[in-house]
Design a protein around this motif. Structure first.
Motif, PDB file in Angstrom:
ATOM      1  N   HIS A   1       0.882  -1.171   0.000  1.00 22.38           N
ATOM      2  CA  HIS A   1       0.000   0.000   0.000  1.00 22.38           C
ATOM      3  C   HIS A   1       0.916   1.215   0.000  1.00 22.38           C
ATOM      4  O   HIS A   1       1.710   1.397   0.927  1.00 22.38           O
ATOM      5  CB  HIS A   1      -0.892   0.028   1.242  1.00 22.38           C
ATOM      6  N   LEU A   2       0.803   2.035  -1.027  1.00 20.81           N
ATOM      7  CA  LEU A   2       1.673   3.192  -1.183  1.00 20.81           C
ATOM      8  C   LEU A   2       0.828   4.403  -1.526  1.00 20.81           C
ATOM      9  O   LEU A   2       0.020   4.356  -2.448  1.00 20.81           O
ATOM     10  CB  LEU A   2       2.687   2.917  -2.297  1.00 20.81           C
ATOM     11  N   VAL A   3       0.962   5.470  -0.749  1.00 20.49           N
ATOM     12  CA  VAL A   3       0.232   6.715  -0.990  1.00 20.49           C
ATOM     13  C   VAL A   3       1.259   7.807  -1.219  1.00 20.49           C
ATOM     14  O   VAL A   3       2.211   7.946  -0.444  1.00 20.49           O
ATOM     15  CB  VAL A   3      -0.687   7.087   0.203  1.00 20.49           C
ATOM     16  N   MET A   4       1.052   8.559  -2.291  1.00 21.76           N
ATOM     17  CA  MET A   4       1.978   9.641  -2.629  1.00 21.76           C
ATOM     18  C   MET A   4       1.201  10.921  -2.879  1.00 21.76           C
ATOM     19  O   MET A   4       0.095  10.883  -3.403  1.00 21.76           O
ATOM     20  CB  MET A   4       2.778   9.279  -3.870  1.00 21.76           C
ATOM     21  N   GLU A   5       1.793  12.026  -2.478  1.00 24.10           N
ATOM     22  CA  GLU A   5       1.235  13.344  -2.774  1.00 24.10           C
ATOM     23  C   GLU A   5       2.365  14.229  -3.265  1.00 24.10           C
ATOM     24  O   GLU A   5       3.409  14.317  -2.615  1.00 24.10           O
ATOM     25  CB  GLU A   5       0.575  13.946  -1.530  1.00 24.10           C
ATOM     26  N   SER A   6       2.150  14.852  -4.393  1.00 21.57           N
ATOM     27  CA  SER A   6       3.147  15.736  -5.004  1.00 21.57           C
ATOM     28  C   SER A   6       4.508  15.056  -5.130  1.00 21.57           C
ATOM     29  O   SER A   6       5.544  15.659  -4.877  1.00 21.57           O
ATOM     30  CB  SER A   6       3.274  17.027  -4.199  1.00 21.57           C
ATOM     31  N   GLY A   7       4.510  13.783  -5.499  1.00 19.74           N
ATOM     32  CA  GLY A   7       5.750  13.058  -5.715  1.00 19.74           C
ATOM     33  C   GLY A   7       6.449  12.558  -4.463  1.00 19.74           C
ATOM     34  O   GLY A   7       7.536  11.994  -4.546  1.00 19.74           O
ATOM     35  N   LYS A   8       5.850  12.737  -3.311  1.00 18.27           N
ATOM     36  CA  LYS A   8       6.447  12.289  -2.045  1.00 18.27           C
ATOM     37  C   LYS A   8       5.580  11.202  -1.418  1.00 18.27           C
ATOM     38  O   LYS A   8       4.353  11.271  -1.447  1.00 18.27           O
ATOM     39  CB  LYS A   8       6.579  13.463  -1.048  1.00 18.27           C
ATOM     40  N   VAL A   9       6.232  10.207  -0.811  1.00 19.35           N
ATOM     41  CA  VAL A   9       5.520   9.128  -0.123  1.00 19.35           C
ATOM     42  C   VAL A   9       4.943   9.700   1.174  1.00 19.35           C
ATOM     43  O   VAL A   9       5.656  10.286   1.970  1.00 19.35           O
ATOM     44  CB  VAL A   9       6.457   7.945   0.176  1.00 19.35           C
ATOM     45  N   THR A  10       3.627   9.520   1.349  1.00 22.73           N
ATOM     46  CA  THR A  10       2.981  10.001   2.572  1.00 22.73           C
ATOM     47  C   THR A  10       2.508   8.876   3.471  1.00 22.73           C
ATOM     48  O   THR A  10       2.297   9.062   4.661  1.00 22.73           O
ATOM     49  CB  THR A  10       1.776  10.914   2.237  1.00 22.73           C
ATOM     50  N   ASP A  11       2.324   7.679   2.881  1.00 16.20           N
ATOM     51  CA  ASP A  11       1.946   6.517   3.677  1.00 16.20           C
ATOM     52  C   ASP A  11       2.450   5.271   2.968  1.00 16.20           C
ATOM     53  O   ASP A  11       2.464   5.211   1.734  1.00 16.20           O
ATOM     54  CB  ASP A  11       0.428   6.454   3.859  1.00 16.20           C
ATOM     55  N   LEU A  12       2.840   4.288   3.751  1.00 11.06           N
ATOM     56  CA  LEU A  12       3.421   3.086   3.206  1.00 11.06           C
ATOM     57  C   LEU A  12       3.246   1.957   4.200  1.00 11.06           C
ATOM     58  O   LEU A  12       3.438   2.131   5.396  1.00 11.06           O
ATOM     59  CB  LEU A  12       4.929   3.327   2.955  1.00 11.06           C
ATOM     60  N   ARG A  13       2.847   0.796   3.662  1.00 12.93           N
ATOM     61  CA  ARG A  13       2.809  -0.407   4.488  1.00 12.93           C
ATOM     62  C   ARG A  13       2.779  -1.633   3.568  1.00 12.93           C
ATOM     63  O   ARG A  13       2.395  -1.541   2.406  1.00 12.93           O
ATOM     64  CB  ARG A  13       1.636  -0.399   5.445  1.00 12.93           C
ATOM     65  N   VAL A  14       3.213  -2.750   4.106  1.00 17.70           N
ATOM     66  CA  VAL A  14       3.176  -4.021   3.390  1.00 17.70           C
ATOM     67  C   VAL A  14       2.494  -5.007   4.315  1.00 17.70           C
ATOM     68  O   VAL A  14       2.960  -5.257   5.423  1.00 17.70           O
ATOM     69  CB  VAL A  14       4.589  -4.521   3.010  1.00 17.70           C
ATOM     70  N   GLU A  15       1.377  -5.535   3.883  1.00 14.90           N
ATOM     71  CA  GLU A  15       0.588  -6.449   4.724  1.00 14.90           C
ATOM     72  C   GLU A  15       0.726  -7.878   4.246  1.00 14.90           C
ATOM     73  O   GLU A  15       0.889  -8.154   3.105  1.00 14.90           O
ATOM     74  CB  GLU A  15      -0.895  -6.041   4.703  1.00 14.90           C
TER      75      GLU A  15
END
Length: 165
Positions: A151-165
Motif C-alpha cells: 500500500h503506497l500513498v503519494m502526494e506531489s511526488g512524495k511518499v505520505t503513507d506506506l505499508r506491506v501487509e
C-alpha cells in the motif's frame, strides 16, 4: 407552347441518373457508422495509453520504494526524503521497525512491469494492481508475487503513507 401540367401525354418518363435515395441513405449511415467506430477505437487507444502511462509511473515509484526497503540504509534514506511519513511513523525508529517486518513480505518484485493484462488479472478476488490518481495524490495497491500486499500513498511526488501487509 409547352404544357406545364403533370401529365406528359403518355410519353415514357425519363430515367433519373445517379444513386437512388435509399442508396444515399445507406451510404450516409455507413459513413456515420465508420466515424462512430473510428472515434470509439481512438478513445479506447487513448485510454489504454493513459492506463499504461499510469502503470509505468506507479511501477517506477513502487520499484524505487521496494529497493529502498530492502536495506536499512535505504529505509533511512526513504524516511528522510519523505517527511510526511512522520504522520504515520512519528520517528525513524518506528519506520525502521515496520520496514524490518515488511522485508520478509517483499517477495519477488519484478524488475520489469508486467503487461497491463497481467497486472489487472483477478486472482483470489483481488486485482494485482490498483491505481487511483486524483489531483496531487496517488494511491497504489499491489499484490507482490510470493509476498504481501503493498500500500503506497503519494502526494506531489512524495511518499505520505506506506505499508506491506
Amino acid at each position: 407552347m409547352a404544357d406545364s401540367g403533370w401529365d406528359n401525354g403518355g410519353m415514357p418518363l425519363a430515367k433519373k441518373k445517379g444513386v437512388p435515395v435509399w442508396g444515399k441513405v445507406l451510404v450516409g449511415c455507413g459513413v456515420a457508422m465508420l466515424l462512430l467506430l473510428g472515434s470509439c477505437v481512438g478513445v479506447a487507444w487513448w485510454g489504454m495509453g493513459k492506463l499504461s502511462e499510469k502503470a509505468d509511473q506507479a511501477w517506477a515509484e513502487m520499484d524505487q520504494t521496494i529497493r529502498s526497503l530492502k536495506t536499512e540504509l535505504g529505509t533511512k534514506a526513504l524516511y528522510q526524503a519523505n517527511p510526511r511519513l512522520a504522520d504515520t511513523y512519528p520517528n525513524e525508529e518506528d519506520f525502521l521497525k515496520a520496514a524490518e517486518d515488511w522485508r520478509g513480505k517483499l517477495g519477488e518484485f519484478p524488475t520489469r512491469r508486467p503487461s497491463i493484462r497481467d497486472l489487472v488479472k483477478e486472482e483470489n478476488g483481488a486485482g494485482h494492481l490498483k491505481i487511483d490518481s486524483r489531483n496531487d495524490g496517488t494511491w497504489i495497491e499491489y499484490q507482490i508475487p510470493k509476498g504481501g500486499r503493498l500500500h503506497l500513498v503519494m502526494e506531489s511526488g512524495k511518499v505520505t503513507d506506506l505499508r506491506v501487509e
